[in-house]
Design an enzyme around this catalytic site. Structure first.
Site, PDB file in Angstrom:
ATOM      1  N   ARG A  84       0.823  -1.212   0.000  1.00 47.11           N
ATOM      2  CA  ARG A  84       0.000   0.000   0.000  1.00 47.11           C
ATOM      3  C   ARG A  84       0.858   1.264   0.000  1.00 47.11           C
ATOM      4  O   ARG A  84       0.341   2.367  -0.184  1.00 47.11           O
ATOM      5  CB  ARG A  84      -0.939   0.002   1.217  1.00 47.11           C
ATOM      6  CG  ARG A  84      -0.254   0.320   2.533  1.00 47.11           C
ATOM      7  CD  ARG A  84      -1.108  -0.007   3.739  1.00 47.11           C
ATOM      8  NE  ARG A  84      -2.155   0.972   3.998  1.00 47.11           N
ATOM      9  CZ  ARG A  84      -2.027   2.011   4.824  1.00 47.11           C
ATOM     10  NH1 ARG A  84      -0.864   2.249   5.421  1.00 47.11           N
ATOM     11  NH2 ARG A  84      -3.048   2.813   5.046  1.00 47.11           N
ATOM     12  N   ASP A 140      12.400   4.794   6.167  1.00 48.56           N
ATOM     13  CA  ASP A 140      12.483   3.512   5.454  1.00 48.56           C
ATOM     14  C   ASP A 140      13.650   3.517   4.474  1.00 48.56           C
ATOM     15  O   ASP A 140      14.355   2.517   4.316  1.00 48.56           O
ATOM     16  CB  ASP A 140      11.211   3.272   4.638  1.00 48.56           C
ATOM     17  CG  ASP A 140       9.975   3.034   5.470  1.00 48.56           C
ATOM     18  OD1 ASP A 140       9.343   1.984   5.300  1.00 48.56           O
ATOM     19  OD2 ASP A 140       9.628   3.911   6.282  1.00 48.56           O
ATOM     20  N   ASN A 180       7.404  13.090   5.920  1.00 49.87           N
ATOM     21  CA  ASN A 180       7.166  11.679   6.223  1.00 49.87           C
ATOM     22  C   ASN A 180       7.243  10.825   4.941  1.00 49.87           C
ATOM     23  O   ASN A 180       7.861   9.769   4.914  1.00 49.87           O
ATOM     24  CB  ASN A 180       5.791  11.598   6.879  1.00 49.87           C
ATOM     25  CG  ASN A 180       5.400  10.226   7.374  1.00 49.87           C
ATOM     26  OD1 ASN A 180       4.672  10.118   8.350  1.00 49.87           O
ATOM     27  ND2 ASN A 180       5.821   9.154   6.737  1.00 49.87           N
ATOM     28  N   ARG A 214       4.790  16.939   8.833  1.00 51.20           N
ATOM     29  CA  ARG A 214       5.714  16.271   9.752  1.00 51.20           C
ATOM     30  C   ARG A 214       6.872  15.657   8.969  1.00 51.20           C
ATOM     31  O   ARG A 214       6.803  15.493   7.754  1.00 51.20           O
ATOM     32  CB  ARG A 214       5.002  15.171  10.542  1.00 51.20           C
ATOM     33  CG  ARG A 214       4.421  14.041   9.703  1.00 51.20           C
ATOM     34  CD  ARG A 214       3.765  12.970  10.571  1.00 51.20           C
ATOM     35  NE  ARG A 214       3.158  11.896   9.792  1.00 51.20           N
ATOM     36  CZ  ARG A 214       1.888  11.869   9.398  1.00 51.20           C
ATOM     37  NH1 ARG A 214       1.083  12.872   9.705  1.00 51.20           N
ATOM     38  NH2 ARG A 214       1.412  10.850   8.698  1.00 51.20           N
ATOM     39  N   ARG A 225      -5.535  12.327  10.554  1.00 45.43           N
ATOM     40  CA  ARG A 225      -4.676  12.063   9.397  1.00 45.43           C
ATOM     41  C   ARG A 225      -5.550  11.644   8.204  1.00 45.43           C
ATOM     42  O   ARG A 225      -6.395  10.748   8.343  1.00 45.43           O
ATOM     43  CB  ARG A 225      -3.682  10.941   9.715  1.00 45.43           C
ATOM     44  CG  ARG A 225      -2.641  11.287  10.762  1.00 45.43           C
ATOM     45  CD  ARG A 225      -1.879  10.046  11.214  1.00 45.43           C
ATOM     46  NE  ARG A 225      -2.777   9.098  11.872  1.00 45.43           N
ATOM     47  CZ  ARG A 225      -2.584   7.776  11.903  1.00 45.43           C
ATOM     48  NH1 ARG A 225      -1.536   7.242  11.295  1.00 45.43           N
ATOM     49  NH2 ARG A 225      -3.446   6.989  12.532  1.00 45.43           N
ATOM     50  N   GLU A 279      -4.980   9.789   5.730  1.00 47.39           N
ATOM     51  CA  GLU A 279      -4.798   8.378   5.384  1.00 47.39           C
ATOM     52  C   GLU A 279      -5.364   7.428   6.438  1.00 47.39           C
ATOM     53  O   GLU A 279      -5.428   6.218   6.215  1.00 47.39           O
ATOM     54  CB  GLU A 279      -3.306   8.083   5.149  1.00 47.39           C
ATOM     55  CG  GLU A 279      -2.437   8.039   6.396  1.00 47.39           C
ATOM     56  CD  GLU A 279      -1.980   9.396   6.917  1.00 47.39           C
ATOM     57  OE1 GLU A 279      -1.057   9.411   7.747  1.00 47.39           O
ATOM     58  OE2 GLU A 279      -2.537  10.436   6.497  1.00 47.39           O
ATOM     59  N   ASP A 338       4.254   3.954  14.699  1.00 48.16           N
ATOM     60  CA  ASP A 338       2.809   4.164  14.802  1.00 48.16           C
ATOM     61  C   ASP A 338       2.092   2.823  14.678  1.00 48.16           C
ATOM     62  O   ASP A 338       1.935   2.340  13.579  1.00 48.16           O
ATOM     63  CB  ASP A 338       2.319   5.155  13.745  1.00 48.16           C
ATOM     64  CG  ASP A 338       2.891   4.904  12.359  1.00 48.16           C
ATOM     65  OD1 ASP A 338       3.987   4.334  12.223  1.00 48.16           O
ATOM     66  OD2 ASP A 338       2.235   5.299  11.388  1.00 48.16           O
ATOM     67  N   GLU A 343       6.962  -6.675   5.686  1.00 45.18           N
ATOM     68  CA  GLU A 343       7.241  -5.433   6.416  1.00 45.18           C
ATOM     69  C   GLU A 343       7.742  -5.678   7.834  1.00 45.18           C
ATOM     70  O   GLU A 343       8.628  -4.983   8.325  1.00 45.18           O
ATOM     71  CB  GLU A 343       5.950  -4.614   6.450  1.00 45.18           C
ATOM     72  CG  GLU A 343       6.030  -3.316   7.206  1.00 45.18           C
ATOM     73  CD  GLU A 343       4.654  -2.691   7.397  1.00 45.18           C
ATOM     74  OE1 GLU A 343       4.602  -1.467   7.571  1.00 45.18           O
ATOM     75  OE2 GLU A 343       3.642  -3.429   7.379  1.00 45.18           O
TER      76      GLU A 343
END
EC number: 3.2.1.28
Length: 565
Positions: free
Chosen positions: A152, A160, A196, A205, A277, A279, A312, A496
């Site tokens: 996604r 990352d 981000n 942010r 947020r 998203e 998060d 992940e």
């Protein structure tokens, strides 16, 4: 700018203020010379809110990434005119007026590939190019190609990318490493910081500041030329993180900066917005509503700031690990963030020296030394024997051990005796059969037990090696690699996060299903393969027995997760 003389130590206190005043203009200049793209919740107003609340899509990120087919103001006007008409269909309206993001193509690797071959084959699959984007697209254009995490995550993510770049370098793709450094430098010049991710809704942010480490990585290939080339952008990023410090009084906080009562300067995570947020719109609204004793805007800010941390979410930020609505990220001074800020200051000193500015180099060294003292004073829990976060509300270091505690070792900021204690604490409380636990708390959040994440495995491995704790470092790499290999053998993919309570299982928890790809897992796996196997006998899969050790690793018994931090 002159450096202070050794005979006048009282001048040392003036150095930080001098640097901060000189560079404060850098971030302001970046902000003034660009038009900040508006996120979809602002562009679309009530339409965005209604679509997300209607839950038209299983993933709230889908509509946040949708591209308006015409001017959002015109779409919004049409919506206001049509929404109360008989037979109005919101889903049809969205399908007509927006181009939805494409589902990620399922990558099927060739039969018989080794783990290394699979990763090397994934780099082009995960590479994107968005030199130009649609006018109202939330995706921000970047001048060079870049590698995305996968699943996604259709855009580049800040922290990352560092671990992805480690793998690219290991694969010999230095051109891709250089491209990604150039992209992040472009973002700093355009927006004043690295967001981000390259989405308009991420601009409020940043994420853990790894840009200086990316430049340092590139310098391994290009030498000091890379340090000198990107010194201005590293300075601008430092100005962003320290923005507001020049007017800060003892005991105050401003955005990302914290000034403690004794004048010690440290940093925290912060998001400039205090709304849900885009998203994760519905989820954030639900979290805020579940705790009516706190202002919703306060909860939104802390949710966003936790996203800025990369963790998060985690019990690390919460008063009650079973209740997300008790998180208070902005009142916590993180040990990992301040370790990275220390490293940024050290690299800025090195880059300034390479550029011939010894006075500036000395000033950055002074800032780094002051921060190191702050880390040792405020971010070490002497009673527990490990590094931890500092609580601005209780005015004391927290008790919870997390994998973030290894960051001072990773950046060489830890005292030797404390590094030894960290090795013991890590092996006793965090090491599991499938790698390093993120925390020892089971909360249902993805940055808690039983999940292990590739970047934290590498930080721990490198950090412990820096202080001669090679056996524990090898244990972490070996157990995590075995987990990755077993999962790959069964599912033919890297994911992940992993369940480290066993081997061969992807992780769970969090706001979305397990994602595969996966950029930082690929990068760390390559680094670890080359760590555990001799250079004269490189391995393409994880060996059946642990190399570089007098004896094979004994199986670890799963440790019971603790109910509370």
């Amino acid at each position: 700018m002159k450096s202070p003389t050794p005979s006048r130590p009282q001048k040392m206190a003036l150095i930080p203020a001098c640097i901060f005043l000189c560079f404060a203009a850098l971030s302001v200049q970046a902000e003034e010379t660009s038009v900040t793209p508006q996120p979809p919740d602002i562009l679309l107003g009530p339409l965005f809110n209604d679509v997300q609340n209607a839950k038209l899509f299983p993933d709230q990120k889908t509509f946040a990434d949708a591209v308006p087919n015409s001017d959002p103001l015109m779409i919004l006007a049409d919506y206001r005119m049509q929404q109360n008409q008989s037979g109005f269909d919101l889903r049809h309206f969205v399908n007509v007026n927006f181009t939805l993001p494409k589902e990620g193509e399922k990558y099927v690797p060739p039969e018989g590939q080794s783990l290394r071959e699979h990763i090397d084959g994934l780099w082009p699959v995960l590479t994107r190019a968005t030199e130009n984007t649609e006018k109202w697209d939330s995706l921000l254009p970047l001048p060079e190609p870049y590698v995305v995490p996968g699943g996604r995550f259709r855009e580049v993510y800040y922290w990352d990318s560092y671990f992805t770049m480690l793998g690219l370098a290991e694969s010999g793709h230095w051109d891709k490493v250089a491209d990604m450094v150039a992209n992040f430098a472009h973002e700093i010049d355009t927006y004043g910081h690295i967001p981000n991710g390259n989405r308009s809704y991420y601009l409020s942010r940043s994420q853990p500041p790894f840009f200086a480490l990316m430049v340092e990585l590139l310098a391994q290939h290009e030498g000091d030329a890379a340090l000198k080339q990107y010194l201005p952008q590293m300075q601008k990023e430092y100005a962003y993180w320290m923005d507001g410090v020049e007017n800060l009084q003892a005991g105050q906080q401003e955005k990302r900066v914290v000034k403690l009562q004794d004048g010690t300067l440290l940093n925290r995570y912060w998001d400039d917005r205090d709304t849900p947020r885009p998203e994760s719109w519905v989820e954030d609204i639900a979290t805020a509503k579940s705790n009516p004793n706190r202002p919703a805007t306060e909860i939104y800010r802390d949710l966003r700031s936790a996203a800025a941390s990369g963790w998060d979410f985690s019990s690390r930020w919460m008063d009650n690990p079973q209740q997300l609505n008790t998180l208070r990220t902005t009142s916590i001074v993180p040990v990992d963030l301040n370790s990275l800020m220390f490293k940024m200051e050290k690299i800025l000193a090195r880059a300034s020296k390479a550029a011939g500015d010894n006075a500036m180099a000395n000033q950055y060294e002074t800032l780094a030394n002051a921060r190191q003292k702050g880390i040792e004073k405020y971010l070490w829990n002497d009673q527990q024997g490990w590094y931890a976060d500092y609580d601005l509300k209780s005015h004391k270091v927290r008790n919870q051990l997390t994998a973030a505690a290894l960051f001072p070792l990773y950046v060489n900021a830890a005292a030797k005796d404390r590094a030894s204690k960290m090795a013991t604490a890590t092996k006793t409380h965090l090491l599991q059969p499938g790698g390093l636990n993120t925390t020892s708390v089971k909360s249902g959040q993805q940055w808690d037990a039983p999940n292990g994440w590739a970047p934290l495995q590498w930080v721990a491995t490198e950090g412990l090696q820096n202080y001669g704790q090679k056996e524990v470092a090898m244990d972490i790499s070996w157990h995590f690699l075995t987990n990755v290999q077993n999962t790959y053998d069964r599912e033919k993919k890297l994911v992940e996060k992993y369940d480290v309570s066993a081997t061969g299982t992807g992780g769970g928890g969090g706001e979305y299903p397990l994602q595969d790809g996966f950029g930082w897992t690929n990068g760390v796996t390559l680094k670890m393969l080359d760590l555990i196997c001799p250079k004269e006998q490189p391995c393409d899969n994880v060996p059946a027995t642990r190399p570089l050790s007098e004896s094979t690793t004994q199986p670890l018994k799963q440790k019971e997760a603790e109910p509370t931090p």
